[in-house]
Design a protein around this motif. Structure first.
Motif, short mmCIF file in Angstrom:
data_model
loop_
_atom_site.label_atom_id
_atom_site.label_comp_id
_atom_site.label_asym_id
_atom_site.label_seq_id
_atom_site.Cartn_x
_atom_site.Cartn_y
_atom_site.Cartn_z
N SER A 51 2.36 10.78 35.22
CA SER A 51 1.29 10.53 34.25
C SER A 51 0.04 10.02 34.94
O SER A 51 -1.08 10.43 34.62
CB SER A 51 1.75 9.52 33.19
OG SER A 51 2.83 10.03 32.43
N LEU A 52 0.22 9.13 35.93
CA LEU A 52 -0.93 8.58 36.65
C LEU A 52 -1.67 9.67 37.41
O LEU A 52 -2.90 9.75 37.35
CB LEU A 52 -0.47 7.48 37.60
CG LEU A 52 -1.57 6.87 38.49
CD1 LEU A 52 -2.66 6.24 37.64
CD2 LEU A 52 -0.96 5.84 39.44
N VAL A 53 -0.94 10.52 38.13
CA VAL A 53 -1.57 11.61 38.88
C VAL A 53 -2.32 12.54 37.92
O VAL A 53 -3.43 12.98 38.21
CB VAL A 53 -0.52 12.38 39.69
CG1 VAL A 53 -1.11 13.67 40.27
CG2 VAL A 53 0.03 11.51 40.82
N THR A 54 -1.71 12.82 36.78
CA THR A 54 -2.36 13.68 35.80
C THR A 54 -3.65 13.04 35.29
O THR A 54 -4.66 13.72 35.13
CB THR A 54 -1.41 13.95 34.62
OG1 THR A 54 -0.19 14.51 35.11
CG2 THR A 54 -2.03 14.92 33.64
N GLY A 55 -3.61 11.73 35.06
CA GLY A 55 -4.80 11.03 34.58
C GLY A 55 -5.92 11.03 35.60
O GLY A 55 -7.09 11.24 35.26
N VAL A 56 -5.58 10.81 36.87
CA VAL A 56 -6.60 10.82 37.93
C VAL A 56 -7.18 12.23 38.09
O VAL A 56 -8.40 12.40 38.21
CB VAL A 56 -5.99 10.34 39.26
CG1 VAL A 56 -6.98 10.54 40.40
CG2 VAL A 56 -5.59 8.87 39.15
N LEU A 57 -6.31 13.24 38.07
CA LEU A 57 -6.76 14.63 38.20
C LEU A 57 -7.69 15.00 37.05
O LEU A 57 -8.75 15.61 37.25
CB LEU A 57 -5.55 15.56 38.23
CG LEU A 57 -5.83 17.04 38.50
CD1 LEU A 57 -6.34 17.23 39.93
CD2 LEU A 57 -4.56 17.87 38.28
N TYR A 58 -7.29 14.62 35.85
CA TYR A 58 -8.14 14.89 34.69
C TYR A 58 -9.50 14.20 34.84
O TYR A 58 -10.55 14.82 34.57
CB TYR A 58 -7.47 14.41 33.40
CG TYR A 58 -8.45 14.22 32.28
CD1 TYR A 58 -8.97 15.32 31.60
CD2 TYR A 58 -8.89 12.94 31.91
CE1 TYR A 58 -9.90 15.15 30.59
CE2 TYR A 58 -9.82 12.78 30.91
CZ TYR A 58 -10.32 13.87 30.25
OH TYR A 58 -11.25 13.71 29.26
N GLY A 59 -9.51 12.94 35.26
CA GLY A 59 -10.77 12.22 35.41
C GLY A 59 -11.71 12.89 36.39
O GLY A 59 -12.92 13.00 36.15
N ILE A 60 -11.16 13.36 37.52
CA ILE A 60 -11.99 14.03 38.52
C ILE A 60 -12.63 15.29 37.96
O ILE A 60 -13.84 15.52 38.10
CB ILE A 60 -11.14 14.37 39.77
CG1 ILE A 60 -10.73 13.08 40.49
CG2 ILE A 60 -11.91 15.30 40.71
CD1 ILE A 60 -9.72 13.30 41.60
N PHE A 61 -11.84 16.12 37.29
CA PHE A 61 -12.38 17.37 36.76
C PHE A 61 -13.29 17.14 35.55
O PHE A 61 -14.24 17.89 35.34
CB PHE A 61 -11.23 18.32 36.39
CG PHE A 61 -10.63 19.01 37.57
CD1 PHE A 61 -11.36 19.92 38.32
CD2 PHE A 61 -9.32 18.75 37.95
CE1 PHE A 61 -10.81 20.55 39.42
CE2 PHE A 61 -8.76 19.39 39.04
CZ PHE A 61 -9.51 20.29 39.78
N ALA A 62 -13.01 16.10 34.76
CA ALA A 62 -13.86 15.81 33.61
C ALA A 62 -15.26 15.40 34.06
O ALA A 62 -16.27 15.86 33.52
CB ALA A 62 -13.24 14.72 32.74
N VAL A 63 -15.33 14.51 35.05
CA VAL A 63 -16.63 14.10 35.58
C VAL A 63 -17.33 15.27 36.26
O VAL A 63 -18.54 15.48 36.09
CB VAL A 63 -16.47 12.93 36.56
CG1 VAL A 63 -17.79 12.60 37.24
CG2 VAL A 63 -15.92 11.69 35.84
N SER A 64 -16.59 16.07 37.02
CA SER A 64 -17.17 17.23 37.70
C SER A 64 -17.73 18.22 36.69
O SER A 64 -18.80 18.80 36.90
CB SER A 64 -16.12 17.91 38.57
OG SER A 64 -15.64 17.04 39.57
N ALA A 65 -17.01 18.43 35.59
CA ALA A 65 -17.48 19.36 34.56
C ALA A 65 -18.77 18.85 33.91
O ALA A 65 -19.71 19.63 33.65
CB ALA A 65 -16.40 19.54 33.50
#
Length: 329
Positions: free
Chosen positions: A294-308
């Motif tokens: 869950s933590l890895v998924t949250g970090v990955l989502y945060g990176i792509f959300a900010v990048s988007a």
């Protein structure tokens, strides 16, 4: 290169929007973790009726006193207001039941992450504006965002989340509720922004946007299938009521301030911090097991959300700069 003129008033508005978005993210993260626990024994419908009724009663007199002209605009824009009530009701009730069903961190990823992926559809069919095509730079970023959402669904369905193994039907239902809530709230947000641009102040909008949610929750709560004894917690009722005011009613208004003042880039970048903050709060609460997946998924989502958000901002600037200047006669 043309000089970009940033006026002090615009800078102050963006700063206030940033602080509002930051406050909302913190309060909403606490809300998700706290009510994710409350909903294990208490119906989300009772919480929804009380919280949204309090929100309407609290902000209606304030809005009537400070901005009566907002209600004149709302009367003229009754179709948008009806759409906001329908989508807001569906979004919040689905979101509450998703919190009851799967890990709050994954609920937040699915709920918030589906918004950018549906923005073109929302713009076309809800905002009645021409669809915005993705640039070459944006496409891999949005693909990464889609992958992070799919990963969140796999973690939930595969029993790898902090909630542990669940019946497949329960996990799939939670995933569907969180995703559907995200689509509905995206539609509601677009319509709210249109009314903000038309001159409706946040307090006025907050006072009338939850009528549909109250009606829907009350109708479901009064249905024969629903157990009345779960509508309200027993000995902890006063604590839950205070949590409603602090973690549901207040963030609703703070969120509306952020949407009306901050740029979409600011709002999305700050909201991307939510899943990681929720993970930390879940550790403090101790109800769920810490899940590295869950933590890895949250970090990955945060990176792509900010990048988007950054890529969309750059594309908007390029579109404005490349637009031909009007002829001066």
């Amino acid at each position: 290169m043309p000089k970009i003129d940033v006026r002090p008033g615009q800078a102050r508005g963006e700063g206030a929007g940033f602080l509002a978005s930051l406050a909302f993210t913190a309060l909403a993260s606490v809300r998700d973790v706290y009510f994710g626990g409350v909903f294990q024994s208490t119906s989300p419908l009772g919480v929804a009726v009380v919280a949204f009724t309090l929100s309407s009663l609290l902000f209606l007199p304030i809005a009537l006193a400070r901005s009566p002209e907002s209600f004149r605009v709302l009367r003229l824009c009754w179709r948008e207001l009806l759409g906001i009530n329908v989508t807001t009701g569906l979004a919040w009730i689905s979101f509450f039941y998703a919190l009851r069903t799967i890990e709050p961190l994954l609920v937040q990823i699915l709920f918030a992450g589906v918004g950018p992926l549906t923005v073109m559809w929302v713009d076309r069919y809800v905002a009645a504006t021409p669809p915005t095509a993705l640039s070459q730079a944006e496409r891999p970023i949005y693909l990464g965002l889609l992958v992070s959402l799919a990963l969140a669904a796999v973690v939930a369905a595969g029993g790898l989340s902090g909630s542990g193994p669940q019946p497949p039907g329960t996990a799939v239902l939670g995933i569907a509720l969180a995703t559907g809530a995200g689509v509905a709230i995206s539609m509601s947000t677009v319509l709210c922004r249109r009314l903000n641009d038309a001159g409706v102040v946040p307090t006025a909008l907050v006072s009338v946007r939850f009528i549909g949610a109250i009606v829907l929750a009350a109708a479901l709560a009064l249905s024969p299938r629903h157990e009345a004894s779960t509508l309200w917690p027993g000995s902890d009722g006063a604590v839950v009521l205070g949590a409603m005011l602090l973690l549901i009613v207040l963030p609703i208004y703070v969120s509306q301030v952020g949407i009306s003042r901050a740029s979409p880039l600011t709002v999305r970048a700050v909201l991307a911090l939510g899943p990681v903050l929720i993970f930390v709060l879940q550790l403090v609460e101790g109800r769920l097991s810490p899940s590295p997946y869950s933590l890895v998924t949250g970090v990955l989502y945060g990176i792509f959300a900010v990048s988007a958000a950054l890529a969309r901002r750059r594309q908007s600037v390029v579109s404005v700069v490349s637009r031909p200047s009007p002829s001066v006669l």
